[in-house]
Write a protein that holds these residues in place. Sequence first.
Motif, PDB file in Angstrom:
ATOM      1  N   LEU A 192       4.851  77.266 -10.060  1.00 53.60           N
ATOM      2  CA  LEU A 192       4.481  76.655  -8.775  1.00 53.60           C
ATOM      3  C   LEU A 192       3.390  77.473  -8.085  1.00 53.60           C
ATOM      4  O   LEU A 192       2.373  76.915  -7.627  1.00 53.60           O
ATOM      5  CB  LEU A 192       5.715  76.559  -7.884  1.00 53.60           C
ATOM      6  N   LEU A 193       3.579  78.789  -8.000  1.00 56.19           N
ATOM      7  CA  LEU A 193       2.601  79.646  -7.326  1.00 56.19           C
ATOM      8  C   LEU A 193       1.249  79.589  -8.021  1.00 56.19           C
ATOM      9  O   LEU A 193       0.202  79.457  -7.360  1.00 56.19           O
ATOM     10  CB  LEU A 193       3.119  81.088  -7.287  1.00 56.19           C
ATOM     11  N   TRP A 194       1.250  79.702  -9.338  1.00 53.34           N
ATOM     12  CA  TRP A 194       0.000  79.742 -10.085  1.00 53.34           C
ATOM     13  C   TRP A 194      -0.738  78.409  -9.979  1.00 53.34           C
ATOM     14  O   TRP A 194      -1.935  78.367  -9.664  1.00 53.34           O
ATOM     15  CB  TRP A 194       0.300  80.078 -11.540  1.00 53.34           C
ATOM     16  N   THR A 195      -0.024  77.306 -10.216  1.00 53.85           N
ATOM     17  CA  THR A 195      -0.669  75.989 -10.175  1.00 53.85           C
ATOM     18  C   THR A 195      -1.178  75.676  -8.772  1.00 53.85           C
ATOM     19  O   THR A 195      -2.254  75.081  -8.614  1.00 53.85           O
ATOM     20  CB  THR A 195       0.311  74.914 -10.642  1.00 53.85           C
ATOM     21  N   ALA A 224      13.570  72.020  -9.935  1.00 55.40           N
ATOM     22  CA  ALA A 224      14.383  73.141  -9.455  1.00 55.40           C
ATOM     23  C   ALA A 224      15.799  72.686  -9.128  1.00 55.40           C
ATOM     24  O   ALA A 224      16.778  73.386  -9.429  1.00 55.40           O
ATOM     25  CB  ALA A 224      13.727  73.778  -8.225  1.00 55.40           C
ATOM     26  N   ALA A 225      15.932  71.507  -8.500  1.00 48.74           N
ATOM     27  CA  ALA A 225      17.264  70.979  -8.202  1.00 48.74           C
ATOM     28  C   ALA A 225      18.024  70.679  -9.488  1.00 48.74           C
ATOM     29  O   ALA A 225      19.237  70.934  -9.582  1.00 48.74           O
ATOM     30  CB  ALA A 225      17.141  69.718  -7.349  1.00 48.74           C
ATOM     31  N   THR A 226      17.334  70.159 -10.483  1.00 48.65           N
ATOM     32  CA  THR A 226      17.984  69.872 -11.761  1.00 48.65           C
ATOM     33  C   THR A 226      18.398  71.163 -12.459  1.00 48.65           C
ATOM     34  O   THR A 226      19.478  71.245 -13.062  1.00 48.65           O
ATOM     35  CB  THR A 226      17.045  69.057 -12.667  1.00 48.65           C
ATOM     36  N   LEU A 227      17.542  72.192 -12.379  1.00 50.22           N
ATOM     37  CA  LEU A 227      17.901  73.492 -12.945  1.00 50.22           C
ATOM     38  C   LEU A 227      19.132  74.069 -12.257  1.00 50.22           C
ATOM     39  O   LEU A 227      20.013  74.647 -12.900  1.00 50.22           O
ATOM     40  CB  LEU A 227      16.728  74.470 -12.808  1.00 50.22           C
ATOM     41  N   TYR A 228      19.177  73.905 -10.941  1.00 48.16           N
ATOM     42  CA  TYR A 228      20.313  74.435 -10.188  1.00 48.16           C
ATOM     43  C   TYR A 228      21.614  73.726 -10.565  1.00 48.16           C
ATOM     44  O   TYR A 228      22.696  74.304 -10.477  1.00 48.16           O
ATOM     45  CB  TYR A 228      20.053  74.287  -8.691  1.00 48.16           C
ATOM     46  N   SER A 229      21.496  72.475 -10.976  1.00 49.67           N
ATOM     47  CA  SER A 229      22.689  71.698 -11.329  1.00 49.67           C
ATOM     48  C   SER A 229      23.104  71.916 -12.780  1.00 49.67           C
ATOM     49  O   SER A 229      23.972  71.199 -13.287  1.00 49.67           O
ATOM     50  CB  SER A 229      22.423  70.207 -11.099  1.00 49.67           C
ATOM     51  N   PHE A 261       4.604  69.972  -5.495  1.00 50.52           N
ATOM     52  CA  PHE A 261       5.815  70.399  -4.807  1.00 50.52           C
ATOM     53  C   PHE A 261       6.971  69.434  -5.070  1.00 50.52           C
ATOM     54  O   PHE A 261       8.121  69.868  -5.215  1.00 50.52           O
ATOM     55  CB  PHE A 261       5.555  70.528  -3.305  1.00 50.52           C
ATOM     56  N   LEU A 262       6.697  68.133  -5.124  1.00 47.95           N
ATOM     57  CA  LEU A 262       7.754  67.174  -5.444  1.00 47.95           C
ATOM     58  C   LEU A 262       8.287  67.419  -6.851  1.00 47.95           C
ATOM     59  O   LEU A 262       9.514  67.382  -7.088  1.00 47.95           O
ATOM     60  CB  LEU A 262       7.229  65.746  -5.305  1.00 47.95           C
ATOM     61  N   TYR A 263       7.384  67.673  -7.790  1.00 50.18           N
ATOM     62  CA  TYR A 263       7.797  67.988  -9.154  1.00 50.18           C
ATOM     63  C   TYR A 263       8.627  69.268  -9.178  1.00 50.18           C
ATOM     64  O   TYR A 263       9.691  69.333  -9.824  1.00 50.18           O
ATOM     65  CB  TYR A 263       6.562  68.143 -10.045  1.00 50.18           C
ATOM     66  N   PRO A 280     -10.220  67.980   1.567  1.00 41.62           N
ATOM     67  CA  PRO A 280      -8.869  68.567   1.519  1.00 41.62           C
ATOM     68  C   PRO A 280      -7.765  67.557   1.254  1.00 41.62           C
ATOM     69  O   PRO A 280      -6.680  67.947   0.806  1.00 41.62           O
ATOM     70  CB  PRO A 280      -8.718  69.213   2.905  1.00 41.62           C
ATOM     71  N   LEU A 281      -8.001  66.254   1.528  1.00 41.25           N
ATOM     72  CA  LEU A 281      -6.979  65.254   1.215  1.00 41.25           C
ATOM     73  C   LEU A 281      -6.699  65.214  -0.285  1.00 41.25           C
ATOM     74  O   LEU A 281      -5.562  64.986  -0.707  1.00 41.25           O
ATOM     75  CB  LEU A 281      -7.436  63.873   1.698  1.00 41.25           C
ATOM     76  N   HIS A 282      -7.747  65.447  -1.073  1.00 37.61           N
ATOM     77  CA  HIS A 282      -7.568  65.519  -2.530  1.00 37.61           C
ATOM     78  C   HIS A 282      -6.660  66.693  -2.885  1.00 37.61           C
ATOM     79  O   HIS A 282      -5.736  66.567  -3.701  1.00 37.61           O
ATOM     80  CB  HIS A 282      -8.945  65.668  -3.186  1.00 37.61           C
ATOM     81  N   THR A 283      -6.892  67.832  -2.242  1.00 38.57           N
ATOM     82  CA  THR A 283      -6.062  69.011  -2.485  1.00 38.57           C
ATOM     83  C   THR A 283      -4.630  68.771  -2.037  1.00 38.57           C
ATOM     84  O   THR A 283      -3.669  69.113  -2.741  1.00 38.57           O
ATOM     85  CB  THR A 283      -6.650  70.231  -1.755  1.00 38.57           C
ATOM     86  N   VAL A 284      -4.477  68.167  -0.859  1.00 38.19           N
ATOM     87  CA  VAL A 284      -3.136  67.888  -0.331  1.00 38.19           C
ATOM     88  C   VAL A 284      -2.369  66.956  -1.260  1.00 38.19           C
ATOM     89  O   VAL A 284      -1.166  67.139  -1.497  1.00 38.19           O
ATOM     90  CB  VAL A 284      -3.237  67.285   1.087  1.00 38.19           C
ATOM     91  N   LEU A 285      -3.056  65.965  -1.816  1.00 39.88           N
ATOM     92  CA  LEU A 285      -2.411  65.019  -2.725  1.00 39.88           C
ATOM     93  C   LEU A 285      -1.829  65.741  -3.938  1.00 39.88           C
ATOM     94  O   LEU A 285      -0.659  65.554  -4.290  1.00 39.88           O
ATOM     95  CB  LEU A 285      -3.413  63.948  -3.165  1.00 39.88           C
ATOM     96  N   TRP A 286      -2.644  66.589  -4.569  1.00 41.46           N
ATOM     97  CA  TRP A 286      -2.189  67.294  -5.764  1.00 41.46           C
ATOM     98  C   TRP A 286      -1.109  68.320  -5.436  1.00 41.46           C
ATOM     99  O   TRP A 286      -0.160  68.495  -6.216  1.00 41.46           O
ATOM    100  CB  TRP A 286      -3.363  67.961  -6.468  1.00 41.46           C
TER     101      TRP A 286
END
Length: 754
Positions: free
Chosen positions: A475-478, A421-426, A414-416, A403-409
Motif C-alpha cells: 500500500l505504501l509503495w504503490t 486486509a479485512a479478508t486477511l484478518y478473517s 485503498f479500497l483494494y 489531481p482527480l486522476h491521482t485521487v481516483l487511483w
Amino acid sequence: MGKCCSCCRGSNRVKSAEEAYQELLPLNQPRKCRDVLCILIFMAFWLGMIIVASIAFTDGNAFRLLYGKDFKGNICGHDSGVSSLDKVAYPRLTEDLLAARDRFGSLSGAIDNINKINFFGICVSSCPDAGDYLCSYDAQAEVNTRIAATGNTNTFNQEVSACKDRGYDDSRATCALIYDECWLFTLKTTSYLLRCLPLTESDSTSTSRCLDPTTVSADSSQCRVKETNTTTTTTGTAQQNVLFDQITSFVNTWANYFGDLTRTWYIILTVGLVGALVLSFVFAFLLRLFVKCIVWTIILSVFLACVLGTFLLYIKAGIISSSIVEDFNQQIGSSSSFTLPEASAEQNNNQDLFKWLSYLMTAVTLIVLIVIVSIRERVNIACTVIQEAGKALNAMPLLTLWPLHTVLWVTILFLYYIFVAATLYSMGDFKTDNTTSVLDEGAGSSNASDILDAVQRLEYKSAGMYLQLYHFFGLLWTNQVIQGVGMCVIAGAVVRWYWVRDKKEMAKRPIWEAYKTTLRYHFGSIIFGGLVIAIIQFIRAIMAYIDHKTRKIQAKNCLFKVIMKCIHCCLWCFEKIIKFVSRQAYIMIAMYGKSFCSSTMSAVKLILANLARVSVLNFLSFFIMILGKVMVTASAAVVAYFWLTLDKSFQESGSNALNSIWLPLAVTALAAFAIASSFFYVYDVAVDTIMLCFLKDEEIHKAHTNKAMFNHRLAKVVGMGRQGKGAAAEEDEEEVKDTAGKDATAGGNAVELM
C-alpha cells in the motif's frame, strides 16, 4: 577504408556553439527508459501482492467481519447450509450477558469489553416474533421430524411447546434435544445490521375527565378544564442489552447524520466543490496581480512587529521612560489620553530581565532588517516565479484538475487494500468445544458461563500478520508511485510550457504528452523514488506500533519515553527531507529524463548552488499556499453558514429541518479544503518546477551569453534581460494579448490543451 577514416574523423569533430547550446535544452534531450530493473522488481512485488490476495480469499472471508456467525462458526447468508439464512438471532442473549458480567466482574466491565463477548447465535431467515421458539439446527431437524410423524397437525411452535410442557423428567425421556436446545422469545426482535435484537415495546393508555364543569365529558365543547392521566407500560429485557444499545446507538446516530447530509447535498456540491474551485482560481488570479504587494506587506508587518516589541521591552526595562511617551503625545497633539501604567514593585524587580530581553529583541530586529535587505532580490525572484506559475496554469487550466486522476487511483488502491486486509484478518480458525455436550451437561442448571466459553472464537493465524505487513508495505509503495506519477505529469507539462519561447508552438495536448512520456520513460525512476519513501514510512509505522505497545513501560521510564519521542521526531524529519528531495528529482526527471539517482544529484547540486533563492521561495510559497487554502475554506464555510441559517426550509419548522447545521457545514468546509489543497498542490509543484527551470536556464545562459533566457521576466530580475530583446518584446506583446483574451477563451481551449 576511406569511409572508416571519415567516420573516425567525424566522431572527433568539435561541436559548434549552437550545437552545444541545443544539447543543453531539456526539450532536445533524447528520452529512453530509465531504472528498468525497478519496474521488474515492482512487477514481482505486485505478483506477490496478488498471491497474498489469493491466499486471503482462499483461507479467509471478509464477510465474517460484517455478517453475523452462528455458534458453529458459520457465516450467516454465505456458508454452506446457511446461505439462505442471512440474519443471526441470539436466543441466549440474557444468559450471555450475565455470563459476561461474571467474567469481567461487572456489567460495566462487560460493556467496556463488548468486542470480547461471543454471543450464542443461530442463523435465521427472518427475525423471531414474540412467542416464537428458536432451536439449534439439530433440534430444528428433530422438531420437523416429529411434525412429519404426527401428520403435520402441529406447527413448529406448538410442537416445541408440547415438549416443553411435559415437565423436565418426561421431556428428558421423550424429547431431550428439543427441551435443551430450543428457546422461547418473549419479546419481538427486529434486524439491526443483520442482527435480530429484542425491541423495547411501550403501550400508553390515557383517561380524561372534565374538571370545570364536572357534569360534562372531557370531549364536550363546554368543558373548560380537563385532566388527563396517562399510563405507560414498557416491556423489555431485564438486563441492560449492551449489544442492542451499541448497534442502535450507531445506527440512529449515523441515520441522523446521513439525513442531514442528504437534505443539504446541493449546498455541499455548490459551495464545497464548485464554489471552492472558482474561489481557488480567483485567488490564483489575484496572486498573479498582487503577489509582490502581498509578500512585501507580510515581510514589513513582521519587521514592524519586531520594532514594536523592542519598543515595549525598552519601556518595561526603563530604558525609555513613560514621560518621554507622554511628551511625544503632547507634541503631536494627540487627542487620545494614552498613558503607560506605572511600573509595579514586581516589575521594578524584573527590570534587569526586561533589559536583557530588550537587548535580545534589538539584536533580533537588526537581524530581521539585515535579512530583509539581503534577500530583497531573492524575494522579487520568488514573487516572479509565483507569477509565472500562475501564467502556466492559466495556459493549461485543466492541469488543476489532474489531481482527480491521482485521487481516483489512490481511492481504488485503498479500497483494494481495505478489502484484502479485512479478508486477511478473517483468516483465523474457529476453536470449538463440544457445544452440544456442554448444553446437555448444563441443562436445567442454566450454567451460562460454560455455554459462553463453548462458543467459537476466531483466532488470528500468525502467518496472517506477516502477510498483513507485506500487504501494508505494498500500500505504501504503490501510493507513493501514484503520487509520483501525478507529480511528474504536472512538472512535465510546466516544463514544456517554460522551455518553449513561442507559447503558440506548444503541443496541443501538453498534459497528455507529459502523461505518456512519464509512463513510457520515467515509470521506473518514479518506482525507485516511491520505494525510498515507502521504506521510511514503513519504519515509522513499525515504530508507532512499538510506541503503542510500550506505553506502560514509557509511563514508568521517562528516559525510554524521551528516546522514543526523539526517534519519532528524527524519522519524521528524515521523511520530510526525502520527500522534498524526491520532489525536486521528479522535476529534473521530467526536465531531462535521467535516472532517479542522476536526477537527484542534479537537483541537489542545483539547489545547493542556489540555496538562498530556493529557501526564500519555499518559505514564501508555503506561506502563500497555506493562506490560499485558509481563504478558500473560510470563504466557503461562511457562504454555507449563511445559506443554512437564512434558508427557512432548514429551520426547525421548515420542510428540510436539520438536526444540526454543523455537520453539513463541516463537510462543506472539508470539501472546500480538499479542493483548495488539490488546486494549490498543483500550483506549488508548478512553482517548484518554474524555479528549477529558471535556475537551469540561468546556468545555460551563463555558458552561452549570446542566447536569451527563456523567461525574460526572471531574466530582468537577475539582471540578464539585456540579451534577446526581440524575444522579450514578443513575450511582452503576447502577455498583453494573453491578459486581454485568455481568460475569456480558457474554457474553449481547455479541451484542446488536454
